[in-house]
Write a protein that holds these residues in place. Structure first.
Motif: not given
Length: 1572
Positions: A668-680
């Motif tokens: 269930v561990i789901c790392p994600c990456a995002g930034s203010s410019e690109a959102l998720t």
């Protein structure tokens, strides 16, 4: 952040585990220790008791059992060498980040023999601790972004260790291993991977070695205390010249004690002091071979070019295929989906009004309020109606659709925020959520103001409670924050909003490309931008997230993140409404009180999804023992919002380890990456048949620093373990482009910036079109230059690569990227390494900031940590030196500066993390106030220019040919001829002139002395002076023989002058000596004693008061009073006439001795003959046009040099009246001299630099008051500063500027130049052209060359001409080594020939061998007949366009500085004043500065004018400025109180005297930093 733990951890064998209750108790102990509730000692005692029964088992485990034999699990590893198997509930040995500890330990063990000098600190500085040191537990830790994980505390979940060999200290070491290790917070990004097949036994074998090594390291870093101090205050004969010299000078501040240890320096010079032992240690650390320096960059030894760093030929280069863009799955479009987010709200608010939307909790974890969809809809409607229709200014509506509105809501009030956010959307206003400003000085608050201004925000929405808490102005309104636009504050609570009429409906339209909301984002430099997100993008993002996370209507999610921005906003406010989710919002304040609260809420609400950061997982691990009955089996997704951070992997692993037995499934561990410019950008999905299993990569950190991916190399110490952040979001396309230069696609094994093209990313930086184009409209190109796609991509500022199975990996952020010498380092990785060094014992709550500053054309790494309030000096220094070593080993990069600040003093980000850009700003401004600092410029500055090699000797022939070929004029100049004799010039002896004047003009006034009140304290006419002199002569004749030396110890006044002439009448040789200072006998009396001894005076003439002082009880403490020669007082001499005055047989006979201490600390007496004395007076008379009718004002000390000549000789010779102002009187009345000049309408006046400084500092603000007193300086034609140094232009200019208001002509101020061999070489005088100024290149000067440049060009140094050459004086510039003449505008030694040259040294006390040829030198070629005297000063002559009084072209002499004072460093010649000028500019609290060298180290002493807290701020600033402007590395920075740097009567710094005081440990410094 990663607490890379301090000890090696070994997996237990199959037969060995600790009982649960023991583990429970150990965990409690860990927590107590981490929270500071128990001492280290108590902790160790209790824990060894707990573990005693189990120790033997642990010792006896067979290493062979420790190899990994586990079954295949889900984890897929990016390792080519060997796939390791893994069972779901155990962690893969290779990814255990605590292994990184082994790396850190191994690194430290390598350095154990290093001894580093510890900085010395005054006690008052030690005690400084932060005001808030007692704040309640946590205001969290590292920057929010950095996942503020670094809480002290230990995980107990890790299995316990076995040591392979029994060892005598095994118990002690075992305790240390367990206490020092942890998978804690984030045990680490940079796990060290053993790299062999059987990794575990290896680490086991190394453990004991590491233990011993660390213990050794501690023993070695200890510095021995100095042994008992011998007494060296007496004037006994000693071998060391430096020590003898120390007594020569009077110091401004009393020296403060003298503990020294006698030892020898590297050169074998004995010195007294512990200071020198530290310097010796420093030299020893510097002697070690460094990492090979980068190739030197050098064009010629003139241009000192740095930069152009050559690439390392062996560096890894990418070899993979070209990457291609990676597409996410298609975005499924469902039928009947609402066309916009407001439409979704309308739908749920009307069809499902009772469905829960948002549950808010208080700090006790109780539900405060549950907002339903119906309530959200009606309340948002009311607010929308009120905003559009009920707010007006001057009958115009205040807001129209499209206006921006600030949302200022505290983190604890999600309900009001959500209503305000949707209220704005319904009103078609653009919400700009920002943080609540708590004080006027919040970190980054000014930047938020800039954002609001650039977005044109004029209204802020807030809650009643929040509005009451905001800082208020006196009017009771909310204060205007610095840099903020004027805002109207509107409270959105129920009573302030109006119900709309029945016929009013908000417009619910389809999503279009208008901006929906603006999210703020702070850049690396600290500037704040607003990222605009369009309605369409907001909608598409909600759809993509719903599809990726498989959200279904009515699901419950818990959100721990900030709901105002990023993942907290995307999941908890936007997507939740789109999919009708129920969000349970956990406020930060609750997490601080109860870190388990989010897990309890997941359990209580049966939440399917939780959105957290690594820090939240870490905190819950520390607290999990309190809860027995929690179950996480309901969770299908645990979204880790900062899964892209390198340390999140260890938190994830540890969390799974501990909570698996509470129903948590690892997948269930789901790392994600995002930034203010690109959102998720990407998110890991729970595994399904089609979804690839999660991946991990073990990467070589060294290769990563070159931007290249190398999997699992053999380097044991430096590898980075990263986890994937899943697949690209549905509907998105991702590609990876080069970080620098045009957006070229990367190769498959190359790290680049991840770019996204999707309908679901931000569209612009609001109001910043230029930056928007660079970031939001990037078109990636293939190496052929062909665009990859028609679509524009958005740069995410995430650095990473695309792994196998289309998984995305992130290895860092552009914000944390530091490029040092062409290699990239990630700030987060460096933090993790620093934390692995004894995190619990030392760093307060794991708060560490890492950033880079640009110094000398390269980035330099700075590490700032908060230290625990109870940390000792020894602890601090040990920790610092170990962190340096660990970072050096693991990252192969040097740390430029490591600073420790008191707990709780770093600027905080909104959610308690460290505000990095503000910290950096404070560091650069000198406002960080560290309590410990360690600079290591020697190791990390590798791009200095090559040291200069001296060229082989050049013979005279080639020199002269060179001059002829170049057509250069030989640099030679002379003053005008000394015309024919005048009436008084028939006298060869000055005493005859006085007798003649006493007969010819007996009542003509010669002298008038002023006291501090400005009244005349004494006067003397020609006859009065003659009579007084006769009385003195009568008393001496008969007692003394002709030619005896007599010391005159008088305060400035007529007595001194009369006694001087009395001595000449009696045929004895006078030596004028400054009287001792009654308040400072200890340092001033030895100087008097020394001059009396060295001049071989047989008698001392003085006043009664001084005579008592010389023989007083206080004097016995400083000198042996019995050894004074005969002392006579001249106060009440009988009125006797001497029968006849003494007639010297020849004018070459000695008239008087002139003793002075040079700035290099050498006491030198020169012999002045009668003919030289008369010639000197004649030259000055001609140059200044002095006649009996003139008045001149003199504010100088009358004891040596030109000051003595002007005070005692010139008036008698020329007959003018001298108004004498003793400089000492200015200390009580700074305006005395200028008032006298104005009152007597003086045309010509003389002063010293110290007098000028007293006037500028003391009177700068009082010019108006002086005007009121009618002080007018318009009468002054020339005001000359008497000096033996380069003209101080800054001082003379500020003096001219300040007193311009009083009528002082800017042309009036000029300087004079004299030295020991000739007391007056240049003097501006009354006629002749104004002094000229040229600008020379400071870099060329270091190579002994003059290169003229334009004003204001880089490295330019202004030089002012030192006045006009006196009549009868010839000057030539000669090469110091070959002694040949030099050409015009060439730098060399100034040689002088004139009738008033002194006839030789009487003695040079301190360096007798030197100076033998100073008075009679000849050129090696050219005019080899003339006899010259060498001045010991470097300078150059330059023919100007101006003409002098005779119509000749004027030759200007520019003095650069004394040869004795110059510092030879790196083969170049530096003038201390240049370095000092740079240093003084570095910080406003530096009042004065002096530099000197000691065993090739540059020592900088700065006087701190300000609180002692600022002392350590100066260390880095001083080091930076000297590196930047002079290419020199400062070895030692000494911070002292104002007034410690000794300054002589001429206002010159006594640098050698200061050096002796420093080495003898007499300065009582506030802080001494030894730069490594």
């Amino acid at each position: 952040m990663a607490e890379r733990s301090t000890a090696v951890m070994l997996e237990p064998g199959p037969g060995m585990t600790l009982p649960a209750e023991v583990r429970e108790k150990l965990a409690e102990l860990e927590l107590e220790l981490s929270e500071g509730d128990i001492t280290q000692k108590g902790y160790e005692k209790k824990r060894s008791k707990l573990l005693a029964p189990y120790i033997p088992q642990i010792q006896g485990v067979d290493p062979s059992l420790q190899t990994d034999t586990r079954a295949q699990g889900t984890s897929q590893v990016l390792s080519v060498k060997h796939h390791k198997s893994r069972v779901p509930n155990t962690r893969d040995e290779r990814f255990r980040s605590d292994l990184h500890t082994e790396a850190v330990q191994a690194a430290l063990a390598k350095y154990k023999e290093r001894k580093m000098p510890m900085p010395s600190k005054r006690r008052s500085v030690l005690v400084q601790s932060s005001v808030e040191a007692c704040t309640p537990p946590d205001t969290s830790s590292a920057s929010e972004d950095e996942g503020s994980l670094r809480r002290h505390g230990r995980l107990t979940s890790t299995p316990y260790q076995a040591l392979s060999h029994p060892h005598p200290t095994v118990e002690h070491w075992f305790n240390r291993v367990i206490q020092g290790s942890s998978t804690s917070s984030s045990a680490s990004s940079t796990s060290s991977h053993p790299g062999g097949r059987s990794s575990a036994p290896h680490s086991a074998l190394n453990a004991n070695a590491t233990a011993a090594a660390l213990a050794d390291l501690m023993a070695h870093t200890h510095i021995e205390p100095p042994s008992a101090p011998p007494d060296v205050t007496g004037l006994s004969e000693r071998s060391s010249l430096h020590n003898e010299r120390a007594q020569v000078l009077s110091v401004r501040g009393v020296s403060r004690g003298n503990n020294h240890v006698v030892m020898e320096t590297a050169d074998g010079v004995p010195v007294h002091s512990r200071v020198s032992s530290k310097i010796q240690q420093l030299l020893n650390t510097l002697k070690r071979p460094k990492r090979p320096p980068l190739p030197d960059f050098f064009v010629d030894d003139f241009e000192d070019l740095l930069d152009v760093q050559q690439a390392d030929p062996d560096q890894p280069r990418p070899e993979g295929q070209q990457t291609s863009p990676l597409e996410g799955e298609a975005l499924g479009v469902g039928r009947g989906w609402p066309p916009s987010l407001t439409a979704a709200l309308h739908r749920w608010g009307t069809t499902q009004p009772k469905a829960p939307c948002l549950t808010a909790l208080d700090t006790a974890g109780k539900t405060v309020y549950t907002l339903t969809y119906g309530k959200l809809w009606t309340r948002s409607q009311k607010l929308a109606y009120t905003l559009l229709n009920k707010l007006s200014s001057r009958n115009e509506p205040l807001l129209v659709p499209g206006d921006r509105v600030a949302l200022v809501f505290p983190n604890s009030d999600p309900v009001m925020f959500m209503v305000a956010f949707y209220g704005c959307l319904l009103a078609e206003l653009i919400p700009v959520p920002i943080e609540v400003p708590l004080t006027k000085k919040d970190a980054g608050s000014q930047q938020i103001g800039f954002l609001l201004g650039s977005c044109g925000v004029s209204l802020a929405l807030t809650t009643d409670a929040c509005q009451k808490g905001l800082p208020k102005a006196q009017t009771g309104e909310v204060a205007t924050f610095k840099g903020w636009p004027r805002l109207l504050w509107f409270v959105t609570d129920g009573k302030h909003v109006v119900k709309p009429p029945k016929d009013w409906h908000p417009p619910v339209r389809e999503a279009n490309n208008d901006i929906a909301y603006i999210e703020y984002k702070t850049s690396k430099e600290g500037s704040t931008m607003g990222v605009g997100v369009s309605q369409a993008a907001m909608l598409a993002h909600c759809q993509s997230l719903s599809q990726a996370c498989s959200y279904t209507e009515g699901e419950t999610i818990t959100n721990v993140l900030d709901f105002k921005r990023e993942a907290g906003l995307w999941h908890g406010v936007l997507t939740s409404v789109w999919k009708r989710l129920h969000v349970v919002s956990i406020p930060y304040s609750l997490m601080k009180v109860n870190p388990l609260s989010w897990i309890q809420k997941v359990h209580a609400f049966k939440a399917c999804v939780a959105v957290v950061k690594s820090r939240d997982m870490h905190w819950s691990l520390l607290a999990q023992r309190e809860q027995r009955d929690l179950s996480l089996s309901c969770l299908r997704m645990l979204i880790v919002a900062d899964g892209a951070n390198p340390w999140s992997i260890s938190s994830c692993d540890a969390f799974v380890n501990v909570f698996q037995n509470r129903g948590l499934r690892p997948e269930v561990i789901c790392p994600c990456a995002g930034s203010s410019e690109a959102l998720t950008v990407a998110i890991r999905r729970p595994p399904e048949p089609a979804v690839p299993p999660p991946g991990k990569a073990v990467l070589s950190m060294s290769s990563l620093s070159y931007g290249v991916i190398r999997v699992d190399t053999e380097e044991k110490l430096s590898v980075l373990t990263v986890q994937d952040v899943g697949q690209v979001l549905p509907g998105g396309v991702v590609c990876v482009v080069r970080v620098e230069g045009p957006p070229l696609l990367c190769q498959t094994d190359e790290v680049g910036e991840i770019c996204v093209s999707s309908g679901a990313s931000g569209v612009s930086y609001y109001g910043l079109p230029g930056m928007t184009k660079n970031v939001f409209e990037t078109i990636p190109v293939a190496p052929s230059g062909v665009p990859v796609s028609e679509r524009a991509f958005t740069r995410t500022s995430l650095l990473g690569f695309i792994g196998p199975d289309g998984l995305l990996f992130v290895v860092g952020k552009l914000d944390g990227l530091m490029v040092v010498s062409g290699r990239r380092h990630n700030a987060d990785d460096v933090v993790a390494t620093a934390l692995a060094v004894e995190p619990m014992k030392f760093v307060y709550r794991g708060r560490i900031a890492v950033f880079s500053v640009s110094v000398l054309h390269d980035e330099r790494i700075v590490v700032v940590a908060e230290q625990r309030p109870d940390a000792s000096e020894e602890d601090s220094f040990q920790w610092m030196s170990r962190v340096l070593q660990a970072i050096d080993s693991i990252h192969q990069v040097g740390v430029y500066c490591l600073a420790l600040v008191p707990a709780n003093t770093l600027p905080k980000a909104p959610l308690g993390g460290i505000h990095i850009s503000e910290t950096k700003q404070r560091f650069l401004e000198g406002a960080l106030h560290p309590c410990n600092v360690l600079m290591c410029p020697h190791t990390c500055v590798t791009n200095l220019p090559k040291p200069r090699q001296k060229q082989p000797e050049v013979g005279p022939a080639s020199m002269i040919v060179g001059n002829l070929v170049a057509g250069k004029r030989i640099a030679q100049a002379c003053g005008r001829d000394v015309g024919q004799m005048e009436d008084n010039e028939q006298f060869l002896y000055i005493q005859d002139v006085l007798q003649w004047r006493a007969q010819a003009t007996p009542d003509h006034p010669l002298f008038m002395v002023l006291n501090s009140k400005g009244t005349v304290s004494s006067t003397a006419s020609c006859l009065q002076l003659h009579k007084k002199a006769e009385r003195v002569a009568a008393a001496l004749i008969g007692r003394l023989n002709a030619g005896d030396h007599v010391a005159l110890v008088y305060p400035p006044g007529v007595d001194l002058i009369a006694t001087f002439y009395g001595c000449l009448y009696a045929g004895v040789v006078p030596v004028t000596v400054r009287p001792p200072h009654p308040q400072n006998l200890v340092t001033t009396l030895p100087t008097v004693k020394m001059i009396v001894q060295v001049s071989k005076s047989v008698c001392i003439l003085t006043t009664q008061a001084i005579m008592k002082l010389l023989k007083s009880k206080e004097a016995t403490a400083a000198v042996d009073v019995k050894s004074w020669p005969l002392v006579m007082d001249t106060d009440d001499l009988p009125r006797k006439k001497c029968a006849q005055t003494y007639k010297p047989p020849t004018p070459e006979m000695l008239a008087y001795l002139d003793f002075s201490v040079s700035t290099t600390g050498i006491l030198a007496g020169v012999k002045m003959s009668h003919s030289a004395t008369s010639a000197l007076c004649r030259s000055i008379k001609l140059q200044c046009e002095l006649y009996p009718s003139r008045q001149i004002a003199i504010c100088l000390d009358p004891y040596c040099g030109l000051g003595f000549a002007l005070w005692c000789l010139c008036s008698v010779y020329s007959g003018h009246q001298s108004i004498l102002v003793p400089p000492l009187e200015l200390e009580t009345n700074p305006s005395l001299w200028l008032c006298a000049v104005s009152q007597y309408k003086v045309r010509v006046t003389f002063c010293s630099y110290s007098v000028m400084e007293m006037c500028t500092k003391g009177l700068g603000a009082q010019t108006e008051a002086l005007k009121m007193k009618n002080v007018n300086l318009a009468c002054v034609r020339t005001c000359m500063v008497v000096a033996e140094e380069r003209p101080r232009m800054a001082l003379t200019q500020s003096f001219s500027k300040i007193f311009k208001d009083l009528g002082l002509s800017p042309r009036a101020v000029s300087t004079t130049f004299g030295c020991r061999v000739n007391l007056a070489i240049c003097l501006q005088g009354t006629s002749g052209p104004d002094p000229t100024t040229v600008y020379v290149d400071m870099r060329a000067l270091r190579h002994d060359r003059v290169r003229l440049v334009e004003k204001g060009s880089p490295h330019s140094l202004p030089l002012m001409e030192s006045g006009k050459i006196l009549p009868g004086v010839k000057v030539i510039i000669a090469n110091t080594e070959t002694k040949g003449p030099l050409g015009d505008s060439h730098l060399g030694e100034v040689w002088v020939s004139s009738p008033h040259n002194a006839s030789g040294y009487y003695t040079v006390y301190g360096e007798e061998a030197l100076h033998a040829d100073h008075f009679n030198t000849k050129l090696s070629f050219g005019d080899t007949q003339t006899i010259w005297a060498r001045t010991g000063y470097l300078g150059f002559l330059r023919r100007t366009e101006l003409t002098d009084a005779h119509g000749e072209r004027h030759d200007a002499l520019y003095v650069v500085g004394s040869v004795d004072e110059t510092l030879e460093l790196r083969g170049m010649r530096y003038h201390p004043i240049d370095i000092e000028t740079s240093v003084i500019r570095a910080h406003r609290s530096i009042a004065e500065c002096a530099v000197f060298t000691w065993t090739n180290l540059l020592v900088v002493v700065v006087e701190l004018e300000g609180s002692e807290q600022q002392a350590l701020d100066l260390v880095a600033l001083v080091t930076n400025v000297v590196l930047e402007e002079h290419y020199l590395i400062v070895g030692v920075v000494v911070v002292v109180d104002p007034g410690v740097i000794p300054i002589n009567s001429r206002g010159e710094k006594q640098r050698m005297h200061l050096r002796d005081g420093f080495l003898a440990d007499q300065l009582d410094p506030i802080y001494v930093a030894y730069n490594m």
